[in-house]
Every structure is written in structure tokens, then in C-alpha cells.
Design a protein around this motif. Sequence first.
Motif, mmCIF file in Angstrom:
data_model
loop_
_atom_site.group_PDB
_atom_site.id
_atom_site.type_symbol
_atom_site.label_atom_id
_atom_site.label_comp_id
_atom_site.label_asym_id
_atom_site.label_seq_id
_atom_site.Cartn_x
_atom_site.Cartn_y
_atom_site.Cartn_z
ATOM 1 N N ASN A 141 0.842 -1.197 0.000
ATOM 2 C CA ASN A 141 0.000 0.000 0.000
ATOM 3 C C ASN A 141 0.881 1.252 0.000
ATOM 4 N N LEU A 163 -7.504 -10.534 -4.152
ATOM 5 C CA LEU A 163 -7.862 -9.122 -4.015
ATOM 6 C C LEU A 163 -7.623 -8.378 -5.329
ATOM 7 N N ALA A 199 -10.412 -9.000 -7.601
ATOM 8 C CA ALA A 199 -11.576 -8.220 -7.170
ATOM 9 C C ALA A 199 -11.471 -6.775 -7.648
ATOM 10 N N VAL A 200 -10.260 -6.250 -7.717
ATOM 11 C CA VAL A 200 -10.065 -4.898 -8.248
ATOM 12 C C VAL A 200 -10.449 -4.852 -9.723
ATOM 13 N N GLU A 227 -13.946 -4.679 -10.261
ATOM 14 C CA GLU A 227 -14.490 -3.451 -9.668
ATOM 15 C C GLU A 227 -15.317 -3.717 -8.409
ATOM 16 N N LYS A 228 -14.910 -4.743 -7.682
ATOM 17 C CA LYS A 228 -15.532 -5.036 -6.388
ATOM 18 C C LYS A 228 -14.776 -4.366 -5.237
ATOM 19 N N LEU A 229 -13.538 -3.992 -5.500
ATOM 20 C CA LEU A 229 -12.719 -3.267 -4.536
ATOM 21 C C LEU A 229 -11.975 -2.155 -5.262
ATOM 22 N N THR A 230 -11.672 -1.081 -4.554
ATOM 23 C CA THR A 230 -10.786 -0.076 -5.120
ATOM 24 C C THR A 230 -9.344 -0.539 -4.952
ATOM 25 N N GLN A 271 -8.264 0.031 -1.317
ATOM 26 C CA GLN A 271 -8.858 -0.972 -0.414
ATOM 27 C C GLN A 271 -8.120 -2.299 -0.525
ATOM 28 N N ALA A 272 -7.865 -2.725 -1.752
ATOM 29 C CA ALA A 272 -7.204 -4.013 -1.963
ATOM 30 C C ALA A 272 -5.785 -4.008 -1.409
ATOM 31 N N GLN A 307 -5.755 -4.102 2.447
ATOM 32 C CA GLN A 307 -6.006 -5.468 2.911
ATOM 33 C C GLN A 307 -4.796 -6.364 2.638
#
Length: 458
Positions: free
Chosen positions: A236, A424, A427-428, A431-434, A437-438, A441
Motif C-alpha cells: 500500500n 484481491l 476483485a479490483v 471493480e468489487k474493490l478499489t 482498499q485491496a 487489505q
Amino acid sequence: MKITARVIAVLTGLALLLAGLAACTPSSQSSSGTTTLTVATVNNSQMVQMEQLTQQVFEKQYPNIKVNFVTLPENDLRTKVTQDVATNAGKFDIATIGSYESPIWAHNGWIQDLQPYLNKMSAAQKSSYNYDDLLKPIMSSLSYKGDPYTLPFYGESSFLMYNKQIFAQHHLTMPLHPTWSQIAQFAQQLNDPATGTVGILLRGQSGWGMNMAPLDTMINTFGGSWFNEQWQPQLNTPAVQQAVTLYATLLQKYGEPGASNAGWQECLNLMTQGKGAMFYDATSFGGVLETPSQSKIAGNVGYVYAPTAVTANGSHWLWAWSLGLVNSSRNKDAAFQFITWATSPQYLELAGKTFGWANVPPGTRASIYQNPNYQAAAPFAQVTLDSINTATPDTPTINPVPYHGVQYVGIPQFESAGQQVSELMSAVIAEKLTVVQALQQSDQILASQVNASNAAGY
């Protein structure tokens, strides 16, 4: 080598079952004196060809050895074989494993040190096998404490493949050393939903060896890393955010349909059908693209070096699918005989004559890149060889890091942590997570599984 608590729990639960299955397996030495070897391998084209040649050539050359193949998808292969060797169940004699697993399994005592077996070869056998012909970067990735523990069936780096006809139609020229900024611009210009042509093909399916392989090289070349020198998570961070944002944007806007579930096979299929303008992936796919029976664009593919951003370090990966002698095998000498046959220069000659020179397992021996038959059939050969020789697994990004590996982190915890991070990233794409956010996590996952004390020494 220590195994994560999660893996230990799974393996312990399976130990009795696997041991029971092994106990029920008939002896691999038949009454007629025939030795049966069981080889666990991955379901890609080169391995399928190896199985064919084993039946057609090896078993005739060595009539006292019978070889059975257990062929599985990549993710399934890793799970099943790891469970078997970790519990000493003895189902497999030979395991197909990669550069990530080889030193870890060697440290664990799951596979045999092959140096003593190589030393026992006769002078004629040593000359025929020509160990010194094996590419040094590949062998370095398959060694532990200076000794080889697996031998490479094929090796690869990563590069960019592009459809020369599509580029010509749009009057575009691909540079030999593109940047990711240039690739993004090309993808935008060449994406054409009306004709079903996508601007760029990239793996999006979860898996530490699936979507994380190309994405890790992007993270590296943008100057990002998984950890700093104190083993503090670094996903991150601005550099990684930039890389993941570009990766996700490319797939969302200009990538293959259903990108979050698309692996290399789906991408390769689209490329061979002429539906992809560009494809960033393994150098080993060149042979498929140049085979007319498998590819509609054979002869019309360009090959250039992996894109870079702020550094060339870690911009292209280093990998080998290799054959290891499982420690619990009861047929070690016969298994070594097969391993050296399948990784020999004679095998490459046989494969070239049988399946076409473009389909020779690449990336293992210097001599194949000097073979005029291969040079004529493989326009990707020089970029492949250069990419393998310039990969930087010891310095995978611009800043010093405590780990080894380009498209993986060479510690045992990566198998679990890398898998979770890969999910994750998928999921990005969906488009289920930004991105933020990913990555938040992801760093939490890394912090919970990896620290200086349990990662040091790998």
C-alpha cells in the motif's frame, strides 16, 4: 524450512489419508522386473509432448521402465504434490515444480540433491548430457546451497507479443524496448469492440503464479516491492498503487472479456485467434504462436522486451518448470534416468524433429539458441535468451529488498499470502474493490503472516 501453521494444519489432516492411499498402492517393482515411475506434471503443451515422446521413445529405449503421468492444472498440481511430498506419502517419484518451490523443497528435504547422481554418471553420460550447457540463470534458480535439486524441462522469462498486422493497419510501430506508458497508449488505440479485438491481453485470474506473475513485474518496474529490508509490508504505497491502477485500467478498458477470471490459457487462445493486439506474458508461448496448426497469426507476431517504467529491475520474470526427484521415491535411480533423458540436448533434438522446431522446450540450454533449425523457426529466440540472461531475481526492484524472486517472493509464506493478495487483485479488476482498499487489505495479510523472524534465511 518452516511451513506456515495453516499449511501444517491441512497437511496433518491429510497425512493419514495419503499414507493409507500409498499403502494401498501396488509395489512399483513388478515381478517381471519392470520399474514403474509416477510423474506429476502440469497440463501445458510442452508437458503433453513429453508424455507422448516418453511412450514413443523412452520406454522403448528403456524397456524395464514404465512411466505413468498424473497431469493436472497448475494450481491443482501445486496443492496435490505439496501434500504428497510434505507427508512423505510416496505417490510420486518425480515432481514437476518451479523455480519458487525448488530451493524451498530442497531445504525441507522433500527432493533429492541431484549433484551426487550427476557425479555418478560415466564420462560418456556426462559428455552426452552436457550439464555446462544448461543456462546459468535457470540453474541458479533451481539450486540450493550451490547444488542442483531439479533439472529444467523448459525455462522462460516474460516479453511482449504483438500482432504485426493490427499494428500495420493502424500505422503504428512497436519499439523494441517499450514503456508501460507506450503500451497503455497502444492498447487504447487498438482496442476495437466492434471487431472483437482487445487492446491488450493480461492474466487476471487469481493465483500467485497466475495474475500475480505479470502484475509483480509491473510493481517491480514502477519501483514498488512487497517488503522493505525490515520485512515491513510495502504494497500500500504510491509506486504499487500506480502499477496496480494501470494494470486494472488496462484490463477493465482494453482487456479480454471476463478478465478477472482469465488466465494465460484464455489469453493465449485469443491471441492465436487474432483477437488480441498485444499480449504480455511468458516467452515460452512463442512456439505456440508460431505453429500454424495452433495459431492463425503464425508468422505475423512481433516479440519485444518486457515494458519498463522507472527501473528495468524486475521488469521481466525468471521461471523454469523443472523435474525433481522426490525424496520418498523407491525408484530413485530409474527416476534420475528419466529426468536426465527429458532434460537432455538429445530430447530437444527429438522434440524439434517430432513437433516442429518452434515447439522445442525453450530456455534451458545455450546450444539450442545456436541451432540453425531453431533460429529459423523461432523469431522469438533472441529476445527470450536475452530476457532470461538479464532477469534480476536477486535485485527485483529499484530499492534493496530482503527477498529473492521477480514474480514471487522466495519465502514459504508466499504460497498462502500471495494467493490471498491475488484474489484481491482479481476483485479490483472486477471493480468489487478499489485499488487502495485491496492494497490496504494486502498489507494486513502480509503483516499477519510474515515478519523478520519467520522469513529470515530464505
